[in-house]
Design a protein around this motif. Structure first.
Motif, PDB file in Angstrom:
ATOM      1  N   LEU A  81       0.869  -1.372   0.060  1.00 37.25           N
ATOM      2  CA  LEU A  81       0.096  -0.323  -0.464  1.00 37.25           C
ATOM      3  C   LEU A  81       0.575   1.382  -0.316  1.00 37.25           C
ATOM      4  N   TYR A  96      -3.342   7.635  -3.844  1.00 37.12           N
ATOM      5  CA  TYR A  96      -3.251   6.050  -2.516  1.00 37.12           C
ATOM      6  C   TYR A  96      -3.033   4.811  -3.804  1.00 37.12           C
ATOM      7  N   VAL A  98      -3.042   0.571  -4.640  1.00 36.54           N
ATOM      8  CA  VAL A  98      -2.677  -0.741  -4.286  1.00 36.54           C
ATOM      9  C   VAL A  98      -1.094  -1.352  -5.120  1.00 36.54           C
ATOM     10  N   GLY A 119      -4.603   2.593  -8.249  1.00 32.97           N
ATOM     11  CA  GLY A 119      -5.265   3.219  -7.602  1.00 32.97           C
ATOM     12  C   GLY A 119      -6.510   4.453  -8.505  1.00 32.97           C
TER      13      GLY A 119
END
Length: 294
Positions: A81, A96, A98, A119
């Protein structure tokens, strides 16, 4: 002097508004997951934080904060992450994402990891913070102040006991296709990252020299090359530096404890050409904890 700095930062804000957030990390070797999802799981379960600031002493100067977590590989598959916050003047972008990485064992200590990144990117401009001399319409100031667009990238990481080679495209989606206002986001072509390094054993005190090379290719802007290296003493202390094609030099020091905590500091600098140009210096602090260190 202040008005020159304001004009300089505002020009930079406009330029960044039309380009992908291209990380300007000094310690790329330790923050590879910021641009290559294949790095997830390569060091086991890891938690890290990096903060980077440039143009010290200038209000609204660029600043980046990067948070990263990676889990342990299970059946050769690992997940990570990332949250990356970039801010300069009134412009702020947050990524953001993954990451998923699959590791192939090739024998003799060689591995090949393939990864994908998915993301969202959010861009926000606080136009109310701009000190304007007039309220007349200005085409350089966007009407829309917030947009969100998807991110999808890929990468590969080849490693041996002494050598590593990284290739990645963190995002190959052009956000102009996913936003409502083209003038706010702009046309952003994918950037490509290369990173390679080698470990040279000295044969004294379990020490080594670790040269590295990186290249970041940004369409429409050009490429940035970073050459450097560190001296590693017994795996607990590293010191070194590098030089970037942007004419920045840097120095760094890394301390690694036996219980998994690593702390690093880097400083880069470039002298001013005249009284108007900003004295360009920056700091980078890196903190990492490896849960698997015994």
């Amino acid at each position: 002097m202040k008005i020159y700095r304001f004009i300089f930062l505002f020009t930079l804000f406009i330029n960044i508004s039309f380009a992908q957030v291209n990380e300007n990390l000094l310690m790329e070797r330790f923050n590879m997951n910021a641009f290559n999802p294949a790095f997830a799981g390569s060091e086991g379960r890891v938690l890290s934080f990096t903060t980077r600031s440039t143009w010290q002493g200038v209000s609204g100067a660029p600043k980046m904060n990067y948070f990263y977590y990676s889990g342990n590989p299970k059946k050769n598959l690992a997940f990570g992450l990332s949250v990356i916050n970039n801010k300069v003047f009134v412009d702020e972008r947050i990524l953001y994402s993954v990451d998923a990485s699959y590791q192939l064992t090739m024998g003799a200590g060689k591995t090949l990891s393939l990864g994908i990144k998915a993301g969202a990117h959010t861009k926000f401009s606080d136009v109310e913070a701009i000190k304007r001399l007039t309220n007349a319409p200005n085409s350089a100031i966007p009407d829309i102040t917030k947009e969100t667009y998807p991110v999808f990238g890929f990468g590969a990481l080849y490693r041996t006991q002494k050598f590593y080679l990284s290739f990645s495209v963190p995002n190959f989606l052009n956000p102009i296709k996913y936003t409502d206002n083209d003038s706010f986001i702009g046309d952003e072509e994918p950037s490509t990252y290369f990173l390679a390094g080698y470990k040279i054993d000295i044969g004294v005190d379990n020490s080594s020299l670790n040269p590295y090379f990186s290249s970041k290719v940004i369409p429409g802007i050009g490429s940035t090359v970073h050459l450097g290296g560190t001296y590693d003493y017994k795996g607990i202390f590293e010191v070194g530096g590098g030089y970037k094609s942007t004419r920045y030099m840097n120095v760094m020091v890394i301390v690694k404890t036996k219980f998994g905590l690593s702390l690093a500091y880097a400083y880069d600098f470039r002298g001013a050409a005249n009284d108007v140009e900003i004295q360009r210096t920056g700091n980078e602090i890196f903190l990492k904890f490896n849960f698997d260190t015994k």
